[in-house]
Design an enzyme around this catalytic site. Structure first.
Site, PDB file in Angstrom:
ATOM      1  CB  SER A 110      40.638  35.311  42.470  1.00 52.32           C
ATOM      2  OG  SER A 110      39.277  35.483  42.845  1.00 52.32           O
TER       3      SER A 110
ATOM      4  CE1 TYR B  57      39.861  29.766  42.928  1.00 53.66           C
ATOM      5  CE2 TYR B  57      38.837  31.682  43.920  1.00 53.66           C
ATOM      6  CZ  TYR B  57      39.377  31.050  42.824  1.00 53.66           C
ATOM      7  OH  TYR B  57      39.445  31.712  41.622  1.00 53.66           O
TER       8      TYR B  57
END
Ligand code: BGC
Length: 261
Positions: A145, A158
Site C-alpha cells: 500500500s 495496518y
C-alpha cells in the site's frame, strides 16, 4: 495481453472481492489458470469463477483463511494438485479497521497483523518452497500500500503490516534472486473497492481523498490488476524487490503541487 501468461497457474488470495477479484478476472482474460481463494463467501467465490471463465480463463475456488498455516498449505497444495504446477502467487488478502492507537486492543492488532503480514509471509513461503523444490523460476506478488511509506494515524496496525511487507518482500527478493524467483510489491493508493465503499460514498470524504491524488481521481481496481499482470509477465523479467506504486501520485507529497514549501 501478455502471451506468456496463457496457461500459467496463479493463486490469488482474497480473490472474492475488490482488487483480488479484478486481478482474477484480468488473469482470466490472459487465459491463465486461476485459483480463487475466498475466506467467508463461497457464493462470491463462485461469482468470480464465472467471471474468470467468461473472460477466457480456467479456475477453481478454494476456501482458506490466510492467517492459518494449514489453510495456506492446503491452498497451494490444491492449486498444484488441480493444475499440475504453480507459477504465480499473489498475496492480496488484507483488512483494515480504524481505531485510535491508544485504544486499539491486542486482539484487533493481532487480527490485522495476522491477515496482512503473517498471511503474506505464509503465502510467500509456501509458494517459494514449491518453486525451490521444483526448480521453477516463479513469481510472488504481494499487496502492499502507499502506507508502507506514508504513516497513517488511526491505522497503526495496518501501516505496520504494510511497512513489514515492504522489507519482507525486499528480503525475499534478495534471498531467492539466485534461483530466478522474483518477489515484488504493488502499492495501491485509494482505489474504488469494497474496503473503501463506505468512505467514498460520503461526497465530502471522497473529495478530501481526491484532493490528495495528483491525477485527481480514485483509482479503478482494473488499474491495479493491469500492474499485477505486467509484474507477473516476462516483460518484467528484470524487476525484483520493488514496490510498484499505482497511486495516482499520492506518494509524491501532493501538498507541494502548487509550489508551496
Ligand atoms: C487503503 C485505503 C486508503 C488508501 C490511501 C489504502 O491502502 O486500503 O483505504 O484510502 O490506502 O490512504
Amino acid at each position: 495481453m501478455y502471451k506468456d501468461l496463457k496457461g500459467k497457474v496463479v493463486v490469488i488470495t482474497g480473490a472474492s472481492k475488490g482488487l483480488g477479484r479484478a486481478m482474477a478476472v484480468r488473469f482470466g482474460q490472459e487465459q491463465a489458470k486461476v485459483v480463487i481463494n475466498y475466506r467467508s463467501s463461497e457464493e462470491e467465490g463462485l461469482e468470480v469463477l464465472k467471471e474468470v471463465q467468461e473472460a477466457g480463463g480456467e479456475g477453481i475456488i478454494v476456501r482458506a483463511d490466510v492467517a492459518k498455516e494449514d489453510d495456506v498449505k492446503n491452498l497451494v497444495r490444491t492449486a498444484v494438485d488441480h493444475f499440475g504446477t504453480l507459477d504465480i502467487m499473489i498475496n492480496n488478502a488484507g483488512m483494515e479497521n480504524p481505531s485510535p492507537s491508544h485504544e486499539l486492543s491486542l486482539e484487533d492488532w493481532n487480527r490485522v497483523i495476522n491477515i496482512n503480514l503473517t498471511g503474506t509471509f505464509l503465502g510467500s513461503r509456501e509458494a517459494i518452497k514449491y518453486f525451490v523444490e521444483n526448480d521453477i523460476k516463479g513469481n510472488v506478488i504481494n499487496m502492499s500500500s502507499v502506507h508502507e511509506m506514508i504513516p497513517w494515524p488511526l491505522f497503526v496496525h495496518y501501516a505496520a503490516s504494510k511497512g513489514g511487507i515492504k522489507l519482507m518482500t525486499e528480503t525475499l527478493a534478495l534471498e531467492y534472486a539466485p534461483k530466478g524467483i522474483r518477489v515484488n510489491n504493488i502499492g495501491p493508493g485509494a482505489i474504488n473497492t469494497p474496503i473503501n465503499a463506505e468512505k467514498f460514498a460520503d461526497p465530502d470524504k471522497r473529495a478530501d481523498v481526491e484532493s490528495m491524488i495528483p491525477l485527481g481521481y480514485i483509482g479503478h481496481p482494473e488499474e491495479i490488476a493491469a500492474v499485477a499482470a505486467w509484474l507477473a509477465s516476462s516483460e518484467a523479467s528484470y524487476v525484483t524487490g520493488i514496490t510498484l506504486f499505482a497511486d495516482g501520485g499520492m506518494t509524491k507529497y501532493p501538498e507541494f503541487q502548487a509550489g508551496r514549501g
